[in-house]
Design a protein around this motif. Sequence first.
Motif, short mmCIF file in Angstrom:
data_model
loop_
_atom_site.label_atom_id
_atom_site.label_comp_id
_atom_site.label_asym_id
_atom_site.label_seq_id
_atom_site.Cartn_x
_atom_site.Cartn_y
_atom_site.Cartn_z
N VAL A 453 0.85 -1.18 0.00
CA VAL A 453 0.00 0.00 0.00
C VAL A 453 0.89 1.23 0.00
N HIS A 454 0.59 2.18 -0.90
CA HIS A 454 1.43 3.37 -1.07
C HIS A 454 0.60 4.63 -0.89
N GLN A 455 1.27 5.66 -0.46
CA GLN A 455 0.66 6.98 -0.38
C GLN A 455 0.97 7.73 -1.66
N LEU A 456 -0.04 8.34 -2.23
CA LEU A 456 0.12 9.10 -3.47
C LEU A 456 0.42 10.55 -3.12
N ARG A 457 1.73 10.84 -2.95
CA ARG A 457 2.13 12.20 -2.61
C ARG A 457 2.09 13.10 -3.82
N CYS A 458 2.72 12.66 -4.88
CA CYS A 458 2.79 13.43 -6.12
C CYS A 458 3.11 12.48 -7.23
N PRO A 464 2.91 8.69 -15.11
CA PRO A 464 1.63 9.43 -14.96
C PRO A 464 0.56 8.58 -14.29
N LEU A 465 0.74 8.28 -12.99
CA LEU A 465 -0.27 7.51 -12.29
C LEU A 465 -1.59 8.26 -12.18
N ALA A 466 -1.50 9.59 -12.13
CA ALA A 466 -2.73 10.39 -12.08
C ALA A 466 -3.59 10.12 -13.31
N TRP A 467 -2.93 9.85 -14.44
CA TRP A 467 -3.67 9.53 -15.66
C TRP A 467 -4.41 8.21 -15.49
N LEU A 468 -3.76 7.24 -14.79
CA LEU A 468 -4.40 5.95 -14.54
C LEU A 468 -5.59 6.11 -13.61
N SER A 474 -8.30 9.53 -4.53
CA SER A 474 -7.91 8.77 -3.35
C SER A 474 -6.43 8.98 -3.06
N PRO A 475 -6.06 9.19 -1.78
CA PRO A 475 -4.65 9.49 -1.45
C PRO A 475 -3.78 8.25 -1.33
N PHE A 476 -4.38 7.08 -1.35
CA PHE A 476 -3.59 5.85 -1.24
C PHE A 476 -3.98 4.89 -2.37
N PHE A 477 -3.10 3.94 -2.64
CA PHE A 477 -3.43 2.90 -3.63
C PHE A 477 -2.68 1.61 -3.26
N LEU A 478 -3.25 0.52 -3.65
CA LEU A 478 -2.67 -0.80 -3.41
C LEU A 478 -2.18 -1.40 -4.71
N VAL A 479 -0.99 -2.01 -4.68
CA VAL A 479 -0.41 -2.68 -5.85
C VAL A 479 -0.19 -4.15 -5.49
N THR A 480 -0.61 -5.02 -6.37
CA THR A 480 -0.45 -6.46 -6.17
C THR A 480 0.33 -7.04 -7.35
N LYS A 481 1.29 -7.90 -7.02
CA LYS A 481 2.12 -8.54 -8.04
C LYS A 481 2.28 -10.01 -7.67
N GLU A 534 -9.16 4.80 -0.09
CA GLU A 534 -9.52 6.05 0.55
C GLU A 534 -8.62 6.36 1.74
N LYS A 535 -8.16 5.32 2.40
CA LYS A 535 -7.30 5.52 3.57
C LYS A 535 -6.36 4.33 3.71
#
Length: 923
Positions: A453-458, A464-468, A474-481, A534-535
């Motif tokens: 889980v990562h915080q989206l600071r900038c 361009p994650l903002a494009w995704l 949402s200020p956080f996002f989860l990545v699964t691999k 969201e959190k």
Amino acid sequence: MKRTDQPLYINDAPWPTAPPTTVSGRRARRRALREDFTDGRGRESAQALSTDTARTPAGIIWQQLSAPLMLVLMSVAAISLLYSDWRNVSAILLIIIINSGLGFIEETRADRTITRLRRIAVPSVRVRDRDGSEHLIRAHEVKPGDVILLEAGSLIPADARLIESSNLRIQEITPEGETVRINKRNDQGGSHSPIDNMLWRGSTVIHGTGAAVVLAANAQADTPVQTPVASKIRAELTPLQKRVALVCDVLLAAIMVDVALVVTAGAVYGKTTEEMIAAAVVVVVAACPIGLPGVMTIALAQGAQTMLENNILVRRLSSVENVASVNVICADKAGTLVEEHQTVRVVSIAGYNTELVGQSALDQHDTTARNHRRQRTHPATKILLALAAMCREDRCVPGGKAESNGKKAPQAVDEAFVRAATEHDIPEASLDEAYPVVAEAPFSAARKRVSTVHQLRCDCQNVPLAWLFRGDSSPFFLVTKGSFDSVLSVCNRVWRGDQIVPLTGELRRELGDKQAGLVEEGLYVLGIACRPLEKAPDGAVEPLETGLVFIGMAGMNHPPREGVRLAIWSCLSAGIRPVMLSGDDGPTAGRIARALHISFNNKVLTGAELAQIPDEDLPSVLQDVSAFSRITPEQRLALVTAFQKSGANVSITGHHVDDAPALQKADIGAAMGVSGTDIAQDSADIVIMDDNFSTLVRAMEIGRTVCRNARRYIGYIIASTVGQVACILLTQAFGMPVPLTVLQLLWINLITGGIPGLALGLEPADKNVMRSGPRPQNEGPFSQGLGYQMVVMGFLVGILAMCVGVWGYQTQGGHAGPCSAMIFTALTSAEMSYALNARSETQSLFRIGLATNRPLLTAAMTIFVMHMAILYLPPLQSIFHTHALTGIQLLVSLGAGSIVFWAVEFEKWTRRRVDLIRETGTL
């Protein structure tokens, strides 16, 4: 150290309950330990290396003097002494002294090589210092009070007491020689026997981890289980050494026959007893080749030294010879045939594939091409690489468990994605700064995936994650691999084109087809997915692995190690069959085997299929299968056994603890030096220090060269001996005087025979050495026509020397002086001619070139000059009993000797023609 059933006390506390700081916290307690557990002798030095096979100088000299051939010479000297023949006695004693001295020097050098190999072969031990830092030391350097760290595959270097353990299982050997596996634990409660948490020197760790305090590092300590560490070089006799010893026994019998023939001829011609004894002494000296018994030990030691210079550590000296007989190599794919690190070859995202492999290799020195590639990289590719690179377990998690440097060891998959992202201008530091990780769900075998889980600071530059996540703040996002199937199972949406769409059944099948296509290319496929949050999660991350957006997939593989394909082709041309053992699935293993030219068909046996084949049918099944996937350690052992039953000489590589049985069973067990465990290395015959398959093939080339050079040396020495004995017997058969003195024979054996023979042992590797079949394991020193050539050429040398002597005897009116000098010269010339042409059994000297073995060429020129000095310098004439030869006599003697050179050249030409006819079927 005496074993006791009473608890051991330190600072008034029983040992099992003593805290670790009590044991190793202070220098005074360490001294107390040394006094308590080394019988008060204060041994502070490192544990000595095992030297149970070391020989003293006196022992080496005794071995030289007690050799059968030396005993025969001593007997002859004693007989000569009875007849007051002081000249022969002195000459024979000189032979004995010189031969023993040379043998002592060479055997000492061989022992030093073995000792050096022993020292290098000692395993390393990880030790924890008082400040918590860790470092590696040699096993023999541990001292009482050291805290050693244990893991699967470690050897216990000294008696120790456990202070930490986690699922620790130890393999010990009982005094009766039985192997037992025992679970060990550090019993802080003291409910068990005081020795239940003891670790005995020489035991091995089978499973788990732990830490222990060293009690006694003395190799002679009285421990309940005597299991000395098997880290010494074994120096047992090899098959070729045994056959050389048999040749020496045959020579002893031949000496008896020669003496009988000389005495018989003397009786027929009415010679006196003194004359017959003198002739017998000469023939005995001629029949004793100097340096023959120890030639193989010297050759093997030199071969071991050469192998060490090529990153090959020999643990058993016989392996230098046995490696030349290998015709099947069972090699692990991972780390041996391919690199340990993985490479991202292709990504499939948003409905299209992008090839990544080789781009950096092609344009790493071309800035323009590299910039052009970066500019044309699709943003979707950068997004996938960035997500895969940031989703890894070596990130620093707040409150998580980390190493002292703040990070865990990165996994090979994670490193591959980080490299790929960096090549596309996505630096790791920028990802860590823009998207810091706040929580993680580590990889598990059940889930087959990892999530962070990562915080989206900038937005990171070029990502361009903002494009995704457009439209979502949402200020956080989860990545699964993880594995493709595992990741796809937790997704309900997919990124397709430039938008996120529902993951329908049709799209699942389409993605599955793409994944199957990548697998068909021999790639390992990972899926990458994400979702906004969201959190940050308050608890576990695993429950959040649902409703993800499937971003794409990446195909990865291990690139072949440098030089592996060339080494495999070298194996095939040398009659060695490479076999690949892979952990991949069957189709992937088959494609990799074909790509490496190991297999030329589609046949792959998996572990499950192998388990269904009866042991008696396995040798026939293996005839056309060269790739195996997902086999167990027991099946590795079964493969080695089956290949051996089919008549193959097998070499197998190994890394792990469970590889030890197969390494021991194989004709040549090759453990890996970088990734191999201590147990695997201790069970192996050789250790490949750089883990490279091509280095193993290099070992076989060196082994073949050593055996060929030893055969050349033996053939040359025996042929020279046969020539001298034949010359003496023929002259005695014709009633002529003894043609040579003992001192002349000493010169021929020591200088003319010994020095060129040693130079033959330094012959460079034949360029065709890996273009012929392996050396049969039961091959003798005189096989492949060498024995026939040796006897024929030996008798040719004797006949030519005798003919020269007869001609000189008749032309000089029966004067023996010039006759003896001519025979002396003819023998020297003939032996040097044979030495120059003995460098190859098939190739002409004119093709090889004189200068390719400079030591031999230098020896030949030096011997010729020295021989001329013996013939023409008065002081040397009186010592060697020679006479100055006329120009005609010298030319006749040298010309007769050169006939041997042309005879060998003709024999080689005939052999090449016969081989050509066999291959082509035409003249």
